[in-house]
Design an enzyme around this catalytic site. Sequence first.
Site, PDB file in Angstrom:
ATOM      1  N   GLY A 181       0.867  -1.181   0.000  1.00 16.75           N
ATOM      2  CA  GLY A 181       0.000   0.000   0.000  1.00 16.75           C
ATOM      3  C   GLY A 181       0.900   1.225   0.000  1.00 16.75           C
ATOM      4  NE  ARG A 182      -2.210   5.526   2.362  1.00 17.39           N
ATOM      5  CZ  ARG A 182      -3.526   5.358   2.312  1.00 17.39           C
ATOM      6  NH1 ARG A 182      -4.212   5.903   1.354  1.00 17.39           N
ATOM      7  NH2 ARG A 182      -4.147   4.671   3.231  1.00 17.39           N
ATOM      8  CB  ILE A 183       3.601   2.228   4.685  1.00 16.30           C
ATOM      9  CG1 ILE A 183       2.775   3.308   5.407  1.00 16.30           C
ATOM     10  CG2 ILE A 183       4.927   2.003   5.408  1.00 16.30           C
ATOM     11  CD1 ILE A 183       2.286   2.908   6.792  1.00 16.30           C
ATOM     12  CB  ALA A 209       2.524  -3.734   9.977  1.00 13.16           C
ATOM     13  NE  ARG A 210      -2.025  -1.486  14.837  1.00 11.83           N
ATOM     14  CZ  ARG A 210      -1.522  -0.303  14.478  1.00 11.83           C
ATOM     15  NH1 ARG A 210      -0.244  -0.180  14.181  1.00 11.83           N
ATOM     16  NH2 ARG A 210      -2.301   0.768  14.431  1.00 11.83           N
ATOM     17  CD  GLU A 262       2.211  -2.270  20.432  1.00 11.92           C
ATOM     18  OE1 GLU A 262       2.965  -2.815  19.605  1.00 11.92           O
ATOM     19  OE2 GLU A 262       1.882  -1.077  20.363  1.00 11.92           O
ATOM     20  CG  HIS A 280       3.551   1.181  18.156  1.00 10.94           C
ATOM     21  ND1 HIS A 280       2.456   0.384  18.334  1.00 10.94           N
ATOM     22  CD2 HIS A 280       3.374   1.783  16.951  1.00 10.94           C
ATOM     23  CE1 HIS A 280       1.636   0.502  17.295  1.00 10.94           C
ATOM     24  NE2 HIS A 280       2.174   1.345  16.439  1.00 10.94           N
ATOM     25  CB  ILE A 281       8.901   5.266  18.011  1.00  9.70           C
ATOM     26  CG1 ILE A 281      10.082   4.326  17.734  1.00  9.70           C
ATOM     27  CG2 ILE A 281       8.642   5.420  19.500  1.00  9.70           C
ATOM     28  CD1 ILE A 281      11.428   4.872  18.184  1.00  9.70           C
TER      29      ILE A 281
HETATM   30  C1  GLV Z   1       0.552   3.370  14.181  1.00  9.34           C
HETATM   31  O1  GLV Z   1       0.842   2.254  14.479  1.00  9.34           O
HETATM   32  C2  GLV Z   1      -0.555   3.707  13.364  1.00  9.34           C
HETATM   33  O2  GLV Z   1      -1.333   2.830  12.968  1.00  9.34           O
HETATM   34  O3  GLV Z   1      -0.705   4.893  13.087  1.00  9.34           O
END
Ligand code: GLV
Length: 323
Positions: free
Chosen positions: A158-160, A240-241, A270, A288-289
């Site tokens: 996708g975008r990322i 991602a997750r 987390e 998660h940064i």
């Molecule tokens: C961060 O994990 C987000 O989904 O923005």
Amino acid sequence: MKKKIFITRKIFSNGIDLLKKQDDFEVEINQNDTVLSREELIRKAKGSEAIICLLTDKIDAQMMDEIGSNLKIVANYAVGFDNLDVEAANKRSIIVTNTPEVMTQAVAEHAIALILACARRIVEGDKFVRDKKYKQWEPELLLGPEIAGKTLGIVGIGRIGMALAEIAYHGFGLKVLYSDLNRNEEAERTLQAELVGLNHLLEESDFVSLHVPLCEQTHHLISTKEFDQMKDTAIIVNTARGAIIDEKALVNALKSKQIFAAGIDVFEDEPKLAEGLIDLDNIVLTPHIASATYEARRSMSNCVAQNVIEVLSGREAKTPVKI
Ligand code: GLV
Ligand code: GLV
């Protein structure tokens, strides 16, 4: 009667300022520096027309009902929205929005940072120096793979994923493989990316980076069998997750050197970590940064505010979540 906007935690102030400028809005911000419990969130948000929440706030159908029928929009201060029951919101005509696009570059850059940190053993090297173990230059100290010319497997373009592919291709001359439900013709045309099945991607890639949303189909997408398929020189990165990787299987794969290293920004449960994870040297951990740049967080704040303003003015949300 003013329209109540409830924000579950203090976010960058530019968005809050935009909301406060609206004469008919009453903006309430939870001042606690901790995640609200379910009960607290319901109590504080009761009667709101809009809620701005974080990925750490889980909001389900029952909570929406208890918050009340004034609720028109839940604006998530995140691109991922697995913390929200979007279907339940839709049924109640509550709009859900997220913050796509504005954080794309930040997350892609973090994925690159993790790949580099793992390959060049930056964290191990830092610890080595601080532990005063650096006595002399060594021919074979902390060796790792070079990046250029290798193969990067992007799971979900996708975008990322696309932003990562661009940095990888233009910056390092990486060959890009990707797996996705949809073909990305732009990636194929401009970056010579190649669509392959996940198995093939795992077998062929030197670096694997995950960019799919968390849902039933992607839960534990990467587990024991998938680590078996990867090269023993491979690096896996997750921005991602957490639950897309089976974290116990990850610990085993790293412990037995089935893969070279992992760069992990997100965790299954987390902020808790799977047993043994922090005892490993061949993992780089961040809390998660991935979206934590000044630019992204400022734009995320603007995005949630714009969405709330649009919806409460009876217009279309800027970035509604569609499922
Ligand atoms: C961060 O994990 C987000 O989904 O923005
Ligand atoms: C390394 O420092 C070199 O000069 O080769």
